[in-house]
Design a protein around this motif. Structure first.
Motif, PDB file in Angstrom:
ATOM      1  N   GLU B 132       2.806 -23.623  18.176  1.00  0.00           N
ATOM      2  CA  GLU B 132       3.566 -24.613  18.932  1.00  0.00           C
ATOM      3  C   GLU B 132       3.501 -25.925  18.139  1.00  0.00           C
ATOM      4  OE1 GLU B 132       2.021 -25.198  22.860  1.00  0.00           O
ATOM      5  OE2 GLU B 132       3.298 -26.935  23.258  1.00  0.00           O
ATOM      6  N   CYS B 254      12.115 -15.230  32.400  1.00  0.00           N
ATOM      7  CA  CYS B 254      11.913 -15.794  31.068  1.00  0.00           C
ATOM      8  C   CYS B 254      11.370 -17.216  31.193  1.00  0.00           C
ATOM      9  CB  CYS B 254      13.218 -15.857  30.291  1.00  0.00           C
ATOM     10  SG  CYS B 254      14.144 -14.324  30.262  1.00  0.00           S
ATOM     11  N   CYS B 257       7.646 -18.540  31.124  1.00  0.00           N
ATOM     12  CA  CYS B 257       6.865 -18.656  29.901  1.00  0.00           C
ATOM     13  C   CYS B 257       7.506 -19.581  28.868  1.00  0.00           C
ATOM     14  CB  CYS B 257       6.654 -17.284  29.268  1.00  0.00           C
ATOM     15  SG  CYS B 257       5.708 -16.154  30.291  1.00  0.00           S
ATOM     16  N   HIS B 258       8.838 -19.675  28.892  1.00  0.00           N
ATOM     17  CA  HIS B 258       9.547 -20.424  27.858  1.00  0.00           C
ATOM     18  C   HIS B 258      10.250 -21.634  28.456  1.00  0.00           C
ATOM     19  CE1 HIS B 258       9.163 -17.263  24.785  1.00  0.00           C
ATOM     20  NE2 HIS B 258       9.391 -16.398  25.750  1.00  0.00           N
ATOM     21  N   ASN B 268       4.345 -23.266  28.128  1.00  0.00           N
ATOM     22  CA  ASN B 268       4.229 -22.970  26.701  1.00  0.00           C
ATOM     23  C   ASN B 268       3.485 -21.654  26.447  1.00  0.00           C
ATOM     24  OD1 ASN B 268       1.711 -23.770  27.467  1.00  0.00           O
ATOM     25  ND2 ASN B 268       1.351 -25.069  25.674  1.00  0.00           N
ATOM     26  N   GLY B 270       5.110 -18.990  25.854  1.00  0.00           N
ATOM     27  CA  GLY B 270       5.881 -18.583  24.684  1.00  0.00           C
ATOM     28  C   GLY B 270       6.535 -19.816  24.083  1.00  0.00           C
ATOM     29  N   PRO B 271       7.171 -19.670  22.945  1.00  0.00           N
ATOM     30  CA  PRO B 271       7.777 -20.818  22.260  1.00  0.00           C
ATOM     31  C   PRO B 271       8.884 -21.488  23.079  1.00  0.00           C
ATOM     32  CG  PRO B 271       7.663 -18.927  20.789  1.00  0.00           C
ATOM     33  CD  PRO B 271       7.270 -18.438  22.145  1.00  0.00           C
ATOM     34  N   ASN B 272       9.036 -22.790  22.872  1.00  0.00           N
ATOM     35  CA  ASN B 272      10.156 -23.544  23.419  1.00  0.00           C
ATOM     36  C   ASN B 272      11.444 -23.030  22.756  1.00  0.00           C
ATOM     37  OD1 ASN B 272      12.172 -25.627  23.779  1.00  0.00           O
ATOM     38  ND2 ASN B 272      10.496 -26.966  24.470  1.00  0.00           N
ATOM     39  N   LEU B 273      12.423 -22.665  23.598  1.00  0.00           N
ATOM     40  CA  LEU B 273      13.614 -22.004  23.050  1.00  0.00           C
ATOM     41  C   LEU B 273      14.836 -22.904  23.001  1.00  0.00           C
ATOM     42  CD1 LEU B 273      13.227 -18.514  24.763  1.00  0.00           C
ATOM     43  CD2 LEU B 273      12.521 -19.212  22.475  1.00  0.00           C
ATOM     44  N   MET B 310       4.756 -10.962  24.524  1.00  0.00           N
ATOM     45  CA  MET B 310       6.018 -10.950  25.267  1.00  0.00           C
ATOM     46  C   MET B 310       6.271  -9.539  25.787  1.00  0.00           C
ATOM     47  SD  MET B 310       9.714 -12.385  24.422  1.00  0.00           S
ATOM     48  CE  MET B 310      11.228 -11.599  24.972  1.00  0.00           C
TER      49      MET B 310
END
Lengths: 556, 331
Positions: B132, B254, B257-258, B268, B270-273, B310
């Motif tokens: 991150e 989704c 997590c994102h 965070n 998962g990655p910021n999309l 994921m």
């Protein structure tokens, strides 16, 4: 069955003995030593197969030989096996077998504790491998098991607990074995065998044993703390609940670096004995070799944080640990010079054992120099955790310790079995080992320079990476063939090898004064010990060492 | 390409260059900053010294091996028990060498790892198994691909949310551990525009291999423009399919997590999309970021990166297409 083996041969059984019980129930240091070596070699084969599977997966970028979890389990088991279940047992086995003979004793000081040490090692190893059957499979956190990766939220498999408990029990056996060796060497030496006349291998055994006694307890403490964390909800190493991830590293490496010396100092002992006999000269600078190693033993306790230069400990600590690490390089380097000087003006016999010694000198020096590169800590900031480290410590542990063990095997096999290993197979073994080993690990230095991290199950297809990895894998298999040749040589020579006399190499230390193999009680008669080379003195009374104080004799 | 420009000025180590083929994956011997260069210079000194010592020892062993090999009819050679003066010299000479190396280390360490005072330019947080990246300057949040301006040192604050990771981009400077509960600081710098590859160097679990790093060094003005854009929220859906994807992003969880706001630091997991479309790779570098690959990834992340945290959401092909249309945003 030949007469050389028959009377009270170590491998041969007397009529009264049960085939299996003779080994299982034995408290004879020689049988225990051989069982250590045999079991250690089995683990060597297993750990070697694991290594070759890893190399197969890495031979090509993004290969699919192993899935990531299996790869991680295998490299964890490979490291753990080679350190705790091959390296230490085989070296302990050699010390067990040879030390009482070298000092003219009947057995170890505590024969039953000796058997205990062996069996607890063996059961620890079997217990570790039982983890493959446990839920979640074998441990996968690396042989170093860094917290918090090794903690419950991140490693849920029971295999991690198998790892923890297995090393804990193995560690108890090692400490018991080391205490046994210390007491044996300090109290059971033959008359005249002063500390200053101790054969160098026994000196190295003494120093190694002291390091074991001081280094294993920190590991055991850390393992208990980890077990408490995992099994009873403790918080030693879990930052999320107030523990410290860095604490594990400090305690682990407080064991882990002395461990390197535990694995390499007995090898210094092998080299020191073999190089004397096959250059037909006493060691150059006996007291410097012994004294320098004592120094190494002390310093080994003070260098652990050089494994942690990337942790961000700050300039003061980095500098201090760089200093101690550089200090320890000096006595280690001096020994290489002592061995080299022993060759000068000798009459060098290129037996297989001696070839392994000479290869050791070059390879161990190479591994030592790359070690210095890590001590210059800004270089460590680039190289640590890269393939350069993998190359470096395999140069020390294979190019150094394993090559020294091979030398020792060819040298002492006749004493242990009454038969010589085949020299012809031996030269094949030697050249395959040199080629395979160097091919495998030399190229890994470059992978490190190019930025390849270690412990990765695969890697992107960057220029050069695939090719270098392929070469490394090829070398690995070549080394595997070398080991097969060695094992074949052992099995073949056990039955068909040339019969060895009591002292086939014209060596000078006491183990060569008894039969090959020695009787259960070791010596019918211990020859007088009046210098460091009692058998030289017997054979050359006119030029006997005991006439010279310089040679450790009683008269100057 | 940017990488081509990189090649022109940095190669002061001509001889070694042959050993380390290619860019931008070139390693330790093609530094592009004073920080990394100081380490490379020390390398050259230590390796030269080491090569001399190795040649000396090996050469002596070979010479003795030939000169003193046993000949038929040899007598036992005369013993030489040692030479105190020589042995003391053997202690003193290496001591002088290592004292010199220690001095060089201290000097180099100061150049490669200067004091880390001030406000961090970058906050990098290690996750199993991605990075991150937070830009305190405007709050932009990104992942795995780190843009920096060329020509000045960048102060990085390194953290970890789970286990120990390690940030290593050999051409830019030292490596540093990312430790949970600890905020480590260090400097990186790139004097030339280009893409510099790195990776997580501390074993961190199943997918340690695919926790790679791409650092994109840009001229300051270009970087500033990039940074402004990186802070934007995800582009509003332009097609019906993308609108459907936006709805799925919420309904299929989704969003738990994102984040899809370019400044949102939570969630965070998962990655910021928000600006996913602008990245070169997905899955910590495991595959190139194309719409086709993104569809494969969404359909079953574990088939591309086994062990990835994921989950496989069992999306239909149509749902995957909708999500790709929303997240990728490219026409």
């Amino acid at each position: 069955m030949t007469t050389a083996l028959a009377p009270h041969g170590d491998l041969a059984l007397t009529d009264r003995e049960h085939r299996l019980l003779a080994w299982i129930a034995t408290v004879d240091h020689k049988r225990i030593g051989l069982m250590y070596i045999g079991a250690g070699l089995l683990f060597f084969v297993v750990g070697g197969i694991e290594a070759l599977l890893l190399r197969l997966q890495l031979a090509q970028p993004q290969a699919n030989v192993l899935d990531p979890q299996s790869y991680n389990q295998l490299f964890t088991m490979h490291g753990t096996t080679m350190v705790f279940f091959f390296g230490m047992p085989v070296l302990f086995g050699m010390m067990n077998y040879l030390v009482p003979l070298q000092i003219g004793a009947r057995d170890m000081a505590f024969p039953r504790a000796n058997a205990f040490s062996f069996w607890i090692f063996l059961f620890s190893g079997i217990f570790l491998y039982a983890s493959f059957l446990a839920a979640g499979g074998a441990p996968a956190a690396g042989w170093f098991s860094y917290a918090p990766l090794s903690e419950k939220p991140f490693s849920l498999n029971a295999g991690q607990d198998f790892w923890t408990l297995s090393l804990l029990t193995a560690g108890i056996g090692s400490v018991a074995g080391a205490i046994n060796l210390i007491v044996t060497i300090l109290t059971l030496r033959a008359p005249g065998m002063t500390i200053g006349r101790l054969p160098l291998f026994s000196w190295m055994a003494l120093i190694t044993s002291f390091i074991v006694v001081f280094a294993l307890p920190p590991l055991n403490a850390a393992l208990i703390a980890l077990a408490v964390d995992r099994l009873y909800g403790g918080n030693f190493f879990t930052p999320a609940t107030g523990g410290s991830a860095v604490l594990w590293q400090h305690v682990f490496w407080a064991f882990g670096h002395p461990e390197v010396y535990i694995l390499v100092i007995p090898a210094f002992g092998f080299i020191s004995e073999v190089i004397q006999v096959f250059s037909r000269k006493p060691i150059f600078g006996y007291s410097f070799v012994a004294g320098a190693t004592v120094l190494v033993g002390f310093l080994s306790m003070s260098v652990w944080a050089h494994h942690m230069f990337a942790v961000g400990l700050g300039a003061p600590l980095d500098t201090v640990f760089a200093l101690t690490t550089m200090l320890i390089a000096i006595p280690t380097g001096v020994k290489v010079l002592n061995w080299t000087a022993t060759l000068a003006r000798g009459s060098i016999r290129f037996t297989v054992a001696m070839c392994f010694v000479l290869a050791f000198l070059a390879q161990f020096t190479f591994g030592g120099i790359t070690g210095i590169m890590f001590a210059t800590y800004p270089l460590d900031w680039q190289l640590t955790d890269s393939y350069f480290v993998v190359a470096h410590f395999h140069y020390v542990l294979i190019g150094g310790t394993v090559f020294a063990f091979f030398a020792a095997a060819y040298y002492w096999f006749p004493k242990m079995t009454g038969r010589l290993l085949s020299e012809r197979l031996g030269y094949l073994h030697f050249w395959l080992a040199v080629a395979g080993f160097n091919l495998t690990f030399f190229v890994q230095h470059f992978l490190g320079f190019m930025g390849m991290p270690r412990r990765v199950y695969t890697y992107p297809d960057l220029p050069g990476w695939g090719a270098l990895n392929s070469i490394s894998t090829l070398g690995g298999f070549l080394f595997g063939v070398a080991v097969l040749v060695f094992l074949w040589n052992v099995l073949y020579s056990l039955r068909r090898g040339a019969i060895a006399s009591d002292n086939p190499w014209n060596a000078w230390t006491l183990e060569w004064a008894t039969s090959s193999p020695p009787p259960e009680h070791n010596f019918d008669l211990v020859p007088p010990v009046r210098s460091r080379r009692p058998l030289w003195d017997l054979a050359h009374p006119e030029e006997a060492d005991y006439r010279s104080a310089e040679a450790g004799g009683e008269r100057g | 390409m940017l990488a081509e420009e990189t090649s022109k000025d940095t190669l002061c180590y001509g001889g070694l260059r042959q050993l380390v083929p290619g860019r931008p994956e070139a390693g330790v011997f093609e530094p592009v900053s004073p920080l990394a260069r100081s380490i490379t210079d020390l390398f050259v000194v230590v390796m030269t010294l080491g090569a001399l010592v190795l040649a000396g020892v090996t050469g002596t062993v070979v010479f003795f091996g030939i000169r003193y090999r046993a000949r038929p009819g040899d007598d036992e050679p005369a013993p030489i028990y040692g030479n105190r003066r020589l042995e003391i010299a053997w202690f003193v000479i290496p001591a002088v060498i290592v004292a010199g190396l220690l001095g060089l280390s201290i000097v180099t360490a100061r150049a490669a790892d200067p004091p880390t005072t001030g406000t961090p330019d970058l906050v990098i947080i290690g996750h199993q198994w991605w990075w991150e990246v937070v830009y305190p300057q405007n709050g932009a949040v990104s992942a795995n691909e780190i843009h920096i301006p060329t020509g000045r040192p960048i102060l990085v604050q390194l953290e970890s949310i789970d286990v120990i990771h390690d940030f290593w981009v050999p051409q830019l400077g030292r490596k540093m551990d990312a430790i949970p509960g600890v905020a480590n600081r260090f400097w990186i710098q790139a004097d030339l525009p280009g893409v510099y590859l790195g990776a997580c160097a501390e074993y961190c679990g199943t997918q340690h291999a695919w926790m790679r790093i791409r650092v994109v060094a840009q001229p300051p003005a270009e970087f500033e423009a990039w940074l402004q854009q990186e802070a934007r929220p995800i582009a509003p859906p332009a097609t019906a399919l993308a609108r459907q994807g936006q709805a799925l992003f919420e309904s299929k969880t989704c969003a738990n997590c994102h984040a899809i706001d370019g400044r949102a630091q939570r969630p965070n997991v998962g990655p910021n999309l928000a600006q996913l479309a602008r990245r070169e790779t997905i899955g910590g570098g495991v595959i190139a970021n194309t719409p086709e690959n993104l569809a494969r990834w969404l359909a079953n992340p574990g088939s591309i990166k086994p062990g990835s945290l994921m989950p496989d959401l069992n999306l239909t092909q149509q749902e995957v297409a909708a999500l790709v249309a929303f997240l990728d945003g490219r026409p």
